[in-house]
Scaffold this motif. Structure first.
Motif, PDB file in Angstrom:
ATOM      1  N   PRO A  69      -6.520 -59.675 -11.266  1.00 56.36           N
ATOM      2  CA  PRO A  69      -6.621 -58.370 -10.436  1.00 56.36           C
ATOM      3  C   PRO A  69      -7.068 -59.056  -9.245  1.00 56.36           C
ATOM      4  O   PRO A  69      -6.704 -57.999  -7.724  1.00 56.36           O
ATOM      5  N   ASN A  70      -8.732 -58.954  -9.116  1.00 59.49           N
ATOM      6  CA  ASN A  70      -9.393 -59.799  -8.384  1.00 59.49           C
ATOM      7  C   ASN A  70      -9.076 -61.173  -7.237  1.00 59.49           C
ATOM      8  O   ASN A  70     -10.199 -61.343  -6.991  1.00 59.49           O
ATOM      9  N   ALA A  71      -8.679 -61.646  -8.124  1.00 60.26           N
ATOM     10  CA  ALA A  71      -8.386 -63.076  -7.524  1.00 60.26           C
ATOM     11  C   ALA A  71      -7.321 -62.967  -5.608  1.00 60.26           C
ATOM     12  O   ALA A  71      -7.625 -61.787  -5.546  1.00 60.26           O
ATOM     13  N   PRO A  72      -7.910 -63.612  -4.875  1.00 59.98           N
ATOM     14  CA  PRO A  72      -7.644 -63.225  -3.081  1.00 59.98           C
ATOM     15  C   PRO A  72      -6.250 -63.658  -3.029  1.00 59.98           C
ATOM     16  O   PRO A  72      -5.745 -64.211  -3.319  1.00 59.98           O
ATOM     17  N   PHE A  73      -5.878 -62.832  -1.933  1.00 63.09           N
ATOM     18  CA  PHE A  73      -4.240 -62.702  -1.814  1.00 63.09           C
ATOM     19  C   PHE A  73      -3.931 -62.387  -0.482  1.00 63.09           C
ATOM     20  O   PHE A  73      -4.563 -60.410  -0.329  1.00 63.09           O
ATOM     21  N   VAL A  74      -3.823 -63.170   0.531  1.00 65.52           N
ATOM     22  CA  VAL A  74      -3.523 -62.828   1.635  1.00 65.52           C
ATOM     23  C   VAL A  74      -2.138 -62.605   1.911  1.00 65.52           C
ATOM     24  O   VAL A  74      -1.564 -63.516   1.384  1.00 65.52           O
ATOM     25  N   SER A  76      -5.304 -58.212  -1.205  1.00 60.03           N
ATOM     26  CA  SER A  76      -6.401 -58.028  -0.742  1.00 60.03           C
ATOM     27  C   SER A  76      -6.933 -57.904   0.657  1.00 60.03           C
ATOM     28  O   SER A  76      -7.776 -56.966   1.243  1.00 60.03           O
ATOM     29  N   VAL A  77      -6.230 -59.070   1.059  1.00 58.21           N
ATOM     30  CA  VAL A  77      -5.987 -58.835   2.868  1.00 58.21           C
ATOM     31  C   VAL A  77      -4.725 -58.694   3.371  1.00 58.21           C
ATOM     32  O   VAL A  77      -4.444 -59.912   3.035  1.00 58.21           O
ATOM     33  N   GLY A  78      -4.043 -57.680   4.261  1.00 56.69           N
ATOM     34  CA  GLY A  78      -2.781 -57.807   4.216  1.00 56.69           C
ATOM     35  C   GLY A  78      -2.926 -58.028   6.136  1.00 56.69           C
ATOM     36  O   GLY A  78      -4.148 -57.131   6.453  1.00 56.69           O
ATOM     37  N   GLY A  90      -0.631 -50.755   1.740  1.00 62.49           N
ATOM     38  CA  GLY A  90      -0.737 -51.315   0.323  1.00 62.49           C
ATOM     39  C   GLY A  90      -2.019 -52.398   0.093  1.00 62.49           C
ATOM     40  O   GLY A  90      -2.342 -52.340  -1.310  1.00 62.49           O
ATOM     41  N   VAL A  91      -2.908 -52.542   0.715  1.00 62.55           N
ATOM     42  CA  VAL A  91      -3.907 -53.746   0.721  1.00 62.55           C
ATOM     43  C   VAL A  91      -4.987 -52.696  -1.230  1.00 62.55           C
ATOM     44  O   VAL A  91      -4.493 -51.221  -0.134  1.00 62.55           O
ATOM     45  N   GLN A  92      -5.837 -52.999  -1.433  1.00 58.40           N
ATOM     46  CA  GLN A  92      -5.957 -52.640  -2.150  1.00 58.40           C
ATOM     47  C   GLN A  92      -7.546 -51.998  -1.778  1.00 58.40           C
ATOM     48  O   GLN A  92      -7.499 -51.692  -0.577  1.00 58.40           O
ATOM     49  N   GLN A  93      -8.248 -51.217  -2.708  1.00 62.80           N
ATOM     50  CA  GLN A  93      -9.088 -50.020  -2.715  1.00 62.80           C
ATOM     51  C   GLN A  93     -10.258 -50.960  -1.431  1.00 62.80           C
ATOM     52  O   GLN A  93     -10.705 -50.058  -0.673  1.00 62.80           O
ATOM     53  N   ASP A  94     -10.561 -51.692  -2.083  1.00 63.23           N
ATOM     54  CA  ASP A  94     -11.722 -52.071  -0.843  1.00 63.23           C
ATOM     55  C   ASP A  94     -11.147 -53.925  -0.680  1.00 63.23           C
ATOM     56  O   ASP A  94     -12.069 -54.403  -0.226  1.00 63.23           O
ATOM     57  N   GLY A  95      -9.590 -53.550   0.679  1.00 64.93           N
ATOM     58  CA  GLY A  95      -9.884 -54.838   0.615  1.00 64.93           C
ATOM     59  C   GLY A  95      -9.449 -54.798   2.112  1.00 64.93           C
ATOM     60  O   GLY A  95      -9.833 -53.281   2.806  1.00 64.93           O
ATOM     61  N   THR A  96      -9.063 -55.379   3.377  1.00 62.49           N
ATOM     62  CA  THR A  96      -8.732 -55.241   4.559  1.00 62.49           C
ATOM     63  C   THR A  96      -7.820 -55.242   5.111  1.00 62.49           C
ATOM     64  O   THR A  96      -6.518 -56.660   4.849  1.00 62.49           O
ATOM     65  N   ALA A  97      -6.987 -54.798   6.583  1.00 66.34           N
ATOM     66  CA  ALA A  97      -6.078 -54.320   6.760  1.00 66.34           C
ATOM     67  C   ALA A  97      -6.327 -54.685   8.069  1.00 66.34           C
ATOM     68  O   ALA A  97      -7.478 -54.224   9.091  1.00 66.34           O
ATOM     69  N   ILE A  98      -5.214 -55.763   8.393  1.00 71.14           N
ATOM     70  CA  ILE A  98      -5.576 -56.529   9.941  1.00 71.14           C
ATOM     71  C   ILE A  98      -4.276 -56.154  11.567  1.00 71.14           C
ATOM     72  O   ILE A  98      -3.873 -56.608   9.955  1.00 71.14           O
ATOM     73  N   VAL A  99      -4.515 -55.356  11.921  1.00 75.61           N
ATOM     74  CA  VAL A  99      -3.410 -55.014  12.419  1.00 75.61           C
ATOM     75  C   VAL A  99      -4.012 -55.611  14.057  1.00 75.61           C
ATOM     76  O   VAL A  99      -4.996 -54.769  15.000  1.00 75.61           O
ATOM     77  N   GLY A 100      -2.957 -56.132  14.627  1.00 73.65           N
ATOM     78  CA  GLY A 100      -2.694 -56.329  16.480  1.00 73.65           C
ATOM     79  C   GLY A 100      -2.758 -54.999  16.744  1.00 73.65           C
ATOM     80  O   GLY A 100      -1.537 -54.554  16.527  1.00 73.65           O
ATOM     81  N   VAL A 101      -3.014 -54.517  17.779  1.00 76.37           N
ATOM     82  CA  VAL A 101      -2.680 -53.262  18.156  1.00 76.37           C
ATOM     83  C   VAL A 101      -2.785 -53.440  20.135  1.00 76.37           C
ATOM     84  O   VAL A 101      -2.754 -52.740  20.332  1.00 76.37           O
TER      85      VAL A 101
END
Length: 466
Positions: free
Chosen positions: A112-117, A183-185, A214-225
């Motif tokens: 579950p902690n394996a990095p997934f982008v 983990s990173v969306g 849906g990014v994990q609790q300690d994950g990062t959401a990257i959004v172009g604005v």
């Protein structure tokens, strides 16, 4: 391959037996499931049977024992109407999911902690995905790249610590992954697309939003604005307590990453710091590629990659084949293969990235032609028109852009190379960005782009771009 153990001992229906469908069959079988494979194409069914899978007409079998329907992204889930297999599944109370959902369940079970982008967006998905995979490799990760970019996700190696999965996702794939939890969306941008499959732009945007929501609790959401849809999504994620990194190539940001004078800048309150420079990186020319690079850089930072490693990786990125691909240089002339520019909007990215263009355009025309490209006409020194669209494009160019009716790609390349070389310009660009589909003269854009590359590289004196 990633064995799918979450359906061990159960029977699963798989509809759609292209590359990802067959990979799903293999992964399910390897994980201990019984697979019933189906497709509307008799040839695909025959291939699955030849590969050793049980096949059946899902219209006639009992659904009572099916634990799930694994659906190809090519079959409609909701619009314009659900595929018949979806209706059968719903009648039987059987969940409908895709191969990305199977991956997500296996990752949660085993690593579950394996990095997934995960990367999505209307434009730029493939370049951003390939660039992130390149960054991860340079940084020393065991990198697995797949999804919508080519390799079926279940054909990759299984998740584990130290191995990162970098997955491009279309809206169709997101729709079939209800528990998507990277983990990173990354959501690059949203503009009108695929309305035939989502009904409305609102629904299309809502599907895209699920990837970053849906990014994990300690994950990062990257959004172009830089579009209103994504600005609103970033704000909602903020309110939901997600860690959000905003990206802009149009305006400075008070917090996030933005691009200014070909430099990626990180802002945090009053603090500003230079992250990387894009100037001189041929594979990342243009504002659209600056957005891709900023999103990829934000991902690298979220993964703990140092800025010096990031800069070196950006500079060594070769780009994607057929997308503003620099295929050769002869003297003052740069040859660029943008065969993927199969409509006016796509061709606009390339035309906006160069100043003195000898433009090869044409093929099978699409609605609207090149009428939307008039703002770029001053950049075009001359156009060389090929294929069925030549006459229509000639009418649009009129007296504003000198042009030849070249007819075929080889004639266009020879004429453009001659004229560009004679121009005396410091950098003249022979650009194939056809603003048309390929299949009047070529089976697909890859074959057309490969033909361009081969013809250019056979010209006397052409050297590779390094």
């Amino acid at each position: 391959m990633i064995p799918v153990t979450s359906f061990s001992g159960k029977t699963v229906a798989v509809f759609g037996l292209g590359g990802s469908g067959l990979a799903s069959c293999q992964a399910l079988k390897a994980g201990g499931a019984e697979v019933i494979a189906a497709d509307d194409s008799a040839d695909n069914v025959a291939r699955a049977a030849q590969a050793g899978f049980t096949t059946a007409d899902l219209r006639t079998v009992s659904w009572a024992n099916f634990a799930a329907l694994i659906l190809t992204p090519g079959a409609p889930l909701t619009h314009p109407a659900p595929h018949w297999s979806v209706l059968k599944a719903r009648e039987a109370g059987v969940e409908v999911i895709g191969d990305v959902e199977l991956f997500c369940r296996e990752r949660r079970r085993h690593a579950p902690n394996a990095p997934f982008v995960a990367i999505t967006g209307t434009n730029g998905k493939s370049t951003t995905t390939a660039l992130i995979a390149h960054l991860m490799k340079v940084a020393g990760y065991d990198t697995q790249m797949g999804g919508n970019i080519g390799t079926a996700i279940l054909s990759l190696e299984p998740p584990r610590i130290g191995r990162v999965h970098v997955i491009e996702m279309s809206s169709y794939q997101i729709d079939l992954a209800p528990s998507l939890d990277p983990s990173v969306g990354i959501l690059i941008n949203i503009s009108e697309d695929h309305i035939d499959r989502h009904g409305t732009l609102e629904h299309y945007a809502a599907v895209k939003e699920r990837l970053v929501a849906g990014v994990q609790q300690d994950g990062t959401a990257i959004v172009g604005v830089d579009d209103g849809w994504c600005r609103d999504i970033a704000d909602r994620l903020d309110r939901a307590g997600k860690r959000v990194v905003r990206i802009s190539v149009k305006n400075p940001l008070p917090d996030g990453l933005y691009v200014e004078h070909e430099t990626i800048v990180r802002a945090s309150g009053a603090a500003r710091s230079e992250i990387a420079r894009l100037g001189g990186i041929g594979s990342l020319r243009g504002l659209h590629n600056a957005q891709n690079a900023a999103c990829a850089s934000a991902c690298a930072l979220a993964m703990g990659i140092a800025t010096d490693v990031l800069q070196n990786a950006l500079r060594s990125f070769p780009g994607l084949a057929h997308r503003m691909e620099q295929v050769g240089r002869r003297g003052n002339v740069l040859f660029v293969n943008d065969s993927k520019g199969t409509n006016a909007d796509a061709a606009a990215h390339a035309l906006s990235s160069f100043a003195d263009i000898y433009w090869i355009a044409g093929g099978k025309p699409k609605a609207g032609g090149i009428t939307g490209l008039t703002e770029y006409f001053p950049r075009i020194r001359k156009a060389y028109l090929i294929g069925e669209a030549a006459q229509e494009f000639s009418g649009t160019l009129g007296d504003r852009v000198p042009h030849d009716m070249s007819g075929t790609l080889d004639v266009a390349i020879a004429s453009a190379a001659r004229d560009a070389e004679a121009s005396g310009l410091s950098e003249a660009v022979v650009l194939l960005s056809p603003a048309s589909a390929s299949f009047d003269q070529y089976r697909n854009f890859e074959i057309r782009g490969t033909a361009f590359r081969d013809i250019v590289q056979a010209l006397p004196g052409v050297k590779p771009v390094v």
